[in-house]
Scaffold this active site. Structure first.
Site, mmCIF file in Angstrom:
data_model
loop_
_atom_site.group_PDB
_atom_site.id
_atom_site.type_symbol
_atom_site.label_atom_id
_atom_site.label_comp_id
_atom_site.label_asym_id
_atom_site.label_seq_id
_atom_site.Cartn_x
_atom_site.Cartn_y
_atom_site.Cartn_z
ATOM 1 N N ALA A 80 119.148 37.373 185.584
ATOM 2 C CA ALA A 80 119.745 37.930 183.836
ATOM 3 C C ALA A 80 118.667 36.831 182.935
ATOM 4 O O ALA A 80 118.937 35.720 183.386
ATOM 5 C CB ALA A 80 120.981 38.835 183.318
ATOM 6 N N ALA A 125 119.941 31.893 180.801
ATOM 7 C CA ALA A 125 119.258 33.093 181.940
ATOM 8 C C ALA A 125 120.980 32.598 183.227
ATOM 9 O O ALA A 125 121.438 31.651 182.663
ATOM 10 C CB ALA A 125 118.630 32.740 182.170
ATOM 11 N N LYS A 126 121.172 33.868 183.914
ATOM 12 C CA LYS A 126 122.221 33.486 185.313
ATOM 13 C C LYS A 126 121.524 34.565 186.267
ATOM 14 O O LYS A 126 121.091 35.368 186.153
ATOM 15 C CB LYS A 126 123.841 33.286 184.627
ATOM 16 C CG LYS A 126 123.789 32.935 185.281
ATOM 17 C CD LYS A 126 124.450 32.123 185.446
ATOM 18 C CE LYS A 126 126.158 30.704 185.802
ATOM 19 N NZ LYS A 126 126.096 29.863 185.480
ATOM 20 N N GLY A 127 121.474 33.319 187.037
ATOM 21 C CA GLY A 127 121.380 35.182 188.415
ATOM 22 C C GLY A 127 122.456 34.404 189.569
ATOM 23 O O GLY A 127 123.415 33.927 189.248
#
Ligand code: NAD
Length: 436
Positions: A80, A125-127
């Site tokens: 994301a 962001a992060k994932g």
């Protein structure tokens, strides 16, 4: 223990009573509430705020691997990307069964504020992958990581989006990401991820950086509130990367670290513990209680000790509406991500107990990740002294910026940090304008 699908609560002192606050709320709910809350203090275009409530892009991918028993297992992965107005997206990759799209969006939004608070030229962001990494062998984890990297390859890169370790991932995972990406690109590209082992472009001082920044901010807060560090008592919950490094530095600077704990409980010595002889989580997992000390305390008791500085540095949501009235520390420094719930933040605000927020205090991690990226793209390693000196400079600058907002607006430290972050992001958006 808090669910990893929940995350930092923010001060909602102006939004209803504690009873009205539902705990816990999702990462995305928290992130949006905090955005709205900070925006109320600022004269910024409401359209920009509306834009910031949404991620720029969310990549959802299927990650199949062949398990060692010959069966194919299929996992879901996400990346994301919230906002990149100030620079490439930046944020961790998490391997945990509770990883969801919504959680990645919320945590990605929160990374936008963390980078902005530090004035690092990155967005958020992060994932992650919805998987329990403990169920996988090392070979399966490597396969999973390589396949996931390939699935998200089009959206990551040293000038696009730079992942880092998070829950369930580590420097080795980042080395696999770097290798998988580099193999496909046909050249070695260390700047695609941070938090790598130093032998493949990781930075010296990266592991200790979040704890170091917690200690620096604690030292500044101690000074701000007119105390002498040599006469300051400190309790630290969690003796892992963040807690042990923060405790040892503060101990070295003369503070009296009276209590530390791990998941099994804590040890207490009113005269001060010798933190350097206590095994950290990295040296010997969950061994704090094996260390000789006059008294033991539970993790709940540690939070309620009569100390000058309390540093929750283990997990999220440990300071809640249930125990906030019983906390008697003079200052709380958030070492962990999201240790204070919204309701507890409101209680601390009413009780005039300052809470220095995680997005400032533990931001040493992302700051040294930025240094790592600089070293990678310049192909030039820095000495540990240089890393630590530059981290000190960045932390003091961020502390100064937040302090100015805290004093001039008469808000909580958390609000002050979000105001600094949002004003930077919003100004960048207003200046760049909306495309097309
Ligand atoms: P870690 O795994 O190195 O150590 C965690 C410590 O907390 C261990 O001592 C463990 O025994 C203890 N612990 C676990 N559950 C506990 C519980 N229920 N009660 C009390 N103690 C408990 O973790 P870390 O890297 O030090 O991370 C700690 C916190 O800091 C997390 O919230 C993490 O998200 C945050 N953080 C970490 C970094 C980083 O780069 N390491 C950066 C920023 C924020």
């Amino acid at each position: 223990m808090a669910s990893p699908s929940t995350t930092p609560r923010d001060d909602e002192a102006h939004e209803g009573t504690h009873e009205q606050t539902r705990e816990p709320e999702s990462a995305l709910e928290t992130a949006r509430r905090q955005l709205q809350h900070a925006a109320a203090h600022l004269d910024i275009d409401q359209n920009v705020v509306e834009r910031l409530k949404h991620p720029k892009k969310v990549q959802e991918v299927t990650v199949p691997i062949e398990r060692e028993n010959g069966n194919v297992a299929v996992y879901t992965g996400y990346r994301a990307q919230h906002d990149s107005v100030r620079g490439p997206f930046k944020g961790g990759l998490r391997y945990h069964p509770d990883v969801t799209r919504e959680e990645c969006v919320g945590l990605g939004m929160w990374m936008t504020w963390k980078c902005a608070v530090m004035d690092i030229p990155f967005g958020g962001a992060k994932g992650g992958i919805a998987v329990n990494p403990k169920d996988l062998t090392d070979d399966e984890k490597e396969q999973l990581t390589r396949r996931f990297t390939d699935e998200i390859r089009a959206v990551i890169g040293p000038t696009k989006d730079i992942p880092a370790p998070d829950m369930g991932t580590d420097p080795q995972t980042m080395a696999w990401v770097m290798d998988a990406y580099s193999m496909q690109e046909g050249e070695t590209i260390p700047g695609v991820v941070t938090g790598k082992p130093p032998i493949v472009g990781g930075s010296k001082g990266r592991d200790a950086a979040p704890g170091r920044s917690v200690a620096i901010i604690a030292r500044e807060a101690i000074d701000y509130y007119g105390k002498d560090i040599g006469e300051t008592s400190v309790a630290v919950q969690g003796f892992g990367s963040v807690g042990s490094n923060a405790a040892k530095l503060l101990d070295g600077w003369g503070a009296n670290v009276v209590a530390v704990s791990d998941v099994n409980g804590g040890i207490y010595d009113a005269n001060g513990l010798d933190t350097h002889t206590i095994p950290s989580h990295h040296e010997e997992p969950e061994a704090v209680m094996t260390h000789e000390a006059p008294e033991t305390v539970t993790n709940d008791e540690l939070l309620e000790l009569d100390v000058d500085v309390l540093i929750p540095a283990a997990i999220g949501n440990v300071l809640t509406a249930d125990n906030a009235d019983d906390v008697v520390a003079d200052v709380i420094i958030e070492g962990a991500n999201g240790p204070t719930t919204t309701a507890a933040s409101a209680i601390f605000a009413e009780r005039d107990i300052p809470v220095i927020p995680d997005i400032l205090a533990n931001a040493g991690g992302v700051t040294v990740s930025y240094f790592e990226w600089l070293q990678d793209i310049n192909r030039r390693a820095w000495s540990l002294d240089r890393v630590n000196d530059e981290l000190e400079t960045e932390m003091l600058a961020a502390w100064q910026n937040i302090r100015e907002e805290f004093e001039s607006r008469d808000v909580t430290w958390r609000d002050a940090a979000y105001i600094v972050a949002l004003s930077r992001v919003a100004k960048a958006h207003e200046t760049r304008g909306l495309w097309p």
